[in-house]
Design an enzyme around this catalytic site. Sequence first.
Site, mmCIF file in Angstrom:
data_model
loop_
_atom_site.group_PDB
_atom_site.id
_atom_site.type_symbol
_atom_site.label_atom_id
_atom_site.label_comp_id
_atom_site.label_asym_id
_atom_site.label_seq_id
_atom_site.Cartn_x
_atom_site.Cartn_y
_atom_site.Cartn_z
ATOM 1 N N LYS A 51 1.373 -1.554 -0.178
ATOM 2 C CA LYS A 51 -0.441 -0.186 0.132
ATOM 3 C C LYS A 51 0.774 1.345 0.439
ATOM 4 C CE LYS A 51 -5.025 0.560 0.143
ATOM 5 N NZ LYS A 51 -5.629 -0.422 0.297
ATOM 6 N N GLY A 92 -26.149 1.540 0.997
ATOM 7 C CA GLY A 92 -25.056 1.683 0.147
ATOM 8 C C GLY A 92 -25.133 2.119 -0.874
ATOM 9 N N GLY A 151 -23.218 3.535 -4.182
ATOM 10 C CA GLY A 151 -22.021 4.556 -4.501
ATOM 11 C C GLY A 151 -21.341 3.202 -5.691
ATOM 12 N N ASN A 152 -20.114 3.027 -5.862
ATOM 13 C CA ASN A 152 -20.130 2.279 -6.628
ATOM 14 C C ASN A 152 -19.864 0.143 -6.456
ATOM 15 O OD1 ASN A 152 -17.128 0.335 -7.927
ATOM 16 N ND2 ASN A 152 -16.704 2.370 -8.974
ATOM 17 N N GLY A 162 -22.139 -0.532 -4.068
ATOM 18 C CA GLY A 162 -23.682 -0.745 -3.407
ATOM 19 C C GLY A 162 -24.637 -0.767 -5.312
HETATM 20 P P1 NAD Z 1 -18.431 5.400 -2.486
HETATM 21 O O1 NAD Z 1 -18.279 6.098 -1.864
HETATM 22 O O2 NAD Z 1 -18.690 5.181 -3.976
HETATM 23 O O3 NAD Z 1 -20.432 4.801 -2.076
HETATM 24 C C1 NAD Z 1 -20.486 4.745 -0.581
HETATM 25 C C2 NAD Z 1 -21.825 5.136 -0.365
HETATM 26 O O4 NAD Z 1 -22.337 4.315 0.909
HETATM 27 C C3 NAD Z 1 -22.647 6.195 -1.140
HETATM 28 O O5 NAD Z 1 -23.550 5.784 -2.225
HETATM 29 C C4 NAD Z 1 -23.046 6.620 0.093
HETATM 30 O O6 NAD Z 1 -24.086 7.529 -0.367
HETATM 31 C C5 NAD Z 1 -23.161 5.653 0.857
HETATM 32 N N1 NAD Z 1 -23.577 5.592 2.123
HETATM 33 C C6 NAD Z 1 -22.547 7.108 3.236
HETATM 34 N N2 NAD Z 1 -23.342 7.074 4.474
HETATM 35 C C7 NAD Z 1 -23.900 6.036 4.475
HETATM 36 C C8 NAD Z 1 -24.898 5.144 5.313
HETATM 37 N N3 NAD Z 1 -24.793 5.937 6.826
HETATM 38 N N4 NAD Z 1 -25.494 4.735 5.665
HETATM 39 C C9 NAD Z 1 -26.209 4.241 4.294
HETATM 40 N N5 NAD Z 1 -25.170 4.882 3.236
HETATM 41 C C10 NAD Z 1 -24.356 5.004 3.201
HETATM 42 O O7 NAD Z 1 -17.782 4.421 -2.237
HETATM 43 P P2 NAD Z 1 -17.667 2.312 -2.614
HETATM 44 O O8 NAD Z 1 -16.455 2.496 -3.696
HETATM 45 O O9 NAD Z 1 -18.910 1.800 -3.310
HETATM 46 O O10 NAD Z 1 -17.004 1.349 -1.778
HETATM 47 C C11 NAD Z 1 -17.846 1.053 -0.302
HETATM 48 C C12 NAD Z 1 -17.207 0.307 0.744
HETATM 49 O O11 NAD Z 1 -16.389 -1.050 0.079
HETATM 50 C C13 NAD Z 1 -16.250 1.077 1.619
HETATM 51 O O12 NAD Z 1 -15.967 0.577 2.321
HETATM 52 C C14 NAD Z 1 -15.295 0.143 0.591
HETATM 53 O O13 NAD Z 1 -14.287 0.425 1.637
HETATM 54 C C15 NAD Z 1 -14.803 -0.813 0.432
HETATM 55 N N6 NAD Z 1 -14.478 -1.486 -0.629
HETATM 56 C C16 NAD Z 1 -14.815 -1.203 -2.332
HETATM 57 C C17 NAD Z 1 -14.054 -1.513 -3.317
HETATM 58 C C18 NAD Z 1 -14.329 -0.519 -4.742
HETATM 59 O O14 NAD Z 1 -14.077 -1.480 -5.378
HETATM 60 N N7 NAD Z 1 -14.663 -0.027 -5.251
HETATM 61 C C19 NAD Z 1 -13.444 -2.687 -2.835
HETATM 62 C C20 NAD Z 1 -13.105 -3.265 -2.144
HETATM 63 C C21 NAD Z 1 -14.006 -2.253 -0.889
#
Ligand code: NAD
Length: 424
Positions: A115, A227, A229-230, A232
């Site tokens: 990292k 969630g 975002g990406n 969810g």
């Molecule tokens: P993102 O920022 O694209 O999305 C996060 C989502 O969570 C958003 O829709 C936001 O509105 C929502 N959110 C924020 N606070 C909230 C709450 N209190 N209740 C409900 N929803 C809420 O992030 P992401 O890339 O989708 O990542 C989400 C999780 O997955 C994180 O824990 C991240 O570490 C993990 N993750 C992501 C990846 C990846 O490829 N992007 C890989 C492994 C793990």
Amino acid sequence: MEVTNHERIHADDRNLCKLAISELEGIYSELGLSMEELDLLDMPRRSFIVHFPVRMDTGKIKMFVGFRVQYNDARGPAKGGIRFHPDLTLDHVRDLSFLMALKCAVVNIPFGGSKGGVVVNPKGLSRNELEQVTRGYIRAIANHIGPFIDIPAPDVYTDEKIMVWILDEYERIKGEHVFAVVTGKPVELGGSKARSYSTSLGGIYVLEEAMKRMDMDKFEVSIAVQGFGNVGENAARILYEKGYKVIAVSDSKGGIINKDGLDIQAVMEHKGRTGSVVDFEGSTNITNEELLTCECDILIPAALSDQLNKDNAQNVRAKIVLELANAPTTKEADDIFFDKKIILIPDALANAGGVVVSYFEWIQNLNNDYWEEDKVRERLKKTMITAFNEVRLLCDEKSCRMRKSAYQLAIKRILHAERLRGNL
Ligand code: NAD
């Protein structure tokens, strides 16, 4: 000032580290590791602290601090993201690099873990300054990364555009094309098809395998996703496209439910128009807390850490919890789920699809041969299902939870590689 998701995820990772490290201590004693083995796991192989100058838009030079930690590379080149964040510390980077080594070992891809990042608030930089910081950092660590040494990827506040600057700077230094030095690139410049939704798809493959074992029928289950975002949104979309009934979704503003199933495509359009899933026509608004405890068969936390905790775990009604977020379940909730016989598919396995497709990107770059989307999906499926069954087997043998078996498997694999190399 509003806290962004990336800031939350950065803070969340501290929880993830705490949880994983506390879990590991128990695993070490159960595995009966020797002092040599413990020492070897306790220390990163290489930690770099670099200081580099950047000419800012004002014409003045500013010094920046960057880190890169290669925790373990017994199983192959180190692999891990690059994070730009003002609160980044070497300790935090070290913990995250260890978790990457474990994740790569759980899904059995031939990478170690690393990292890195720069202590910087990227929101306070112009586009030119961001590019100069990226290039300065890469110049500082260029001799310590490479396709067979250590391969960076995106992380908090770094994206495709930054991966291209990394590639370009590295290639200028080396005087040749080296696509395989970094993953998470755009498809037009050596990126892999399906990467953008690989974390969600990988998790769904694992979920389907778990459902098979539990005799759960795809057309009879209901699913709630926290969630949007990406991770969810892609999870909800893929499940919907496969014909599953997704009954509830949420974002930071709140959630929605429809027991007969939501039209996820329409929810995505609604979110695009209004900025949130809330108030979607034909659904009832609910709080995030209500989503987590709603009547459903499968619960997918895909937002933040610590969402399932001692206050709500007793009320969770799902039969399976698929951890697509990092560390969404606290230790107390984990214990409650185990007692309630809720199957918890842990983050180290459930959300490893992203790094698996990064591995595929690296293979495609090295061979200069690019795969169709179907091939990427097929190989992702095979890798994830194999990992699930290996973790599950260990789980059945020891009648322990999957999180523990996943970490045990990873530690055994890393130590085995070290032993084969003669380091133990
Ligand atoms: P993102 O920022 O694209 O999305 C996060 C989502 O969570 C958003 O829709 C936001 O509105 C929502 N959110 C924020 N606070 C909230 C709450 N209190 N209740 C409900 N929803 C809420 O992030 P992401 O890339 O989708 O990542 C989400 C999780 O997955 C994180 O824990 C991240 O570490 C993990 N993750 C992501 C990846 C990846 O490829 N992007 C890989 C492994 C793990």
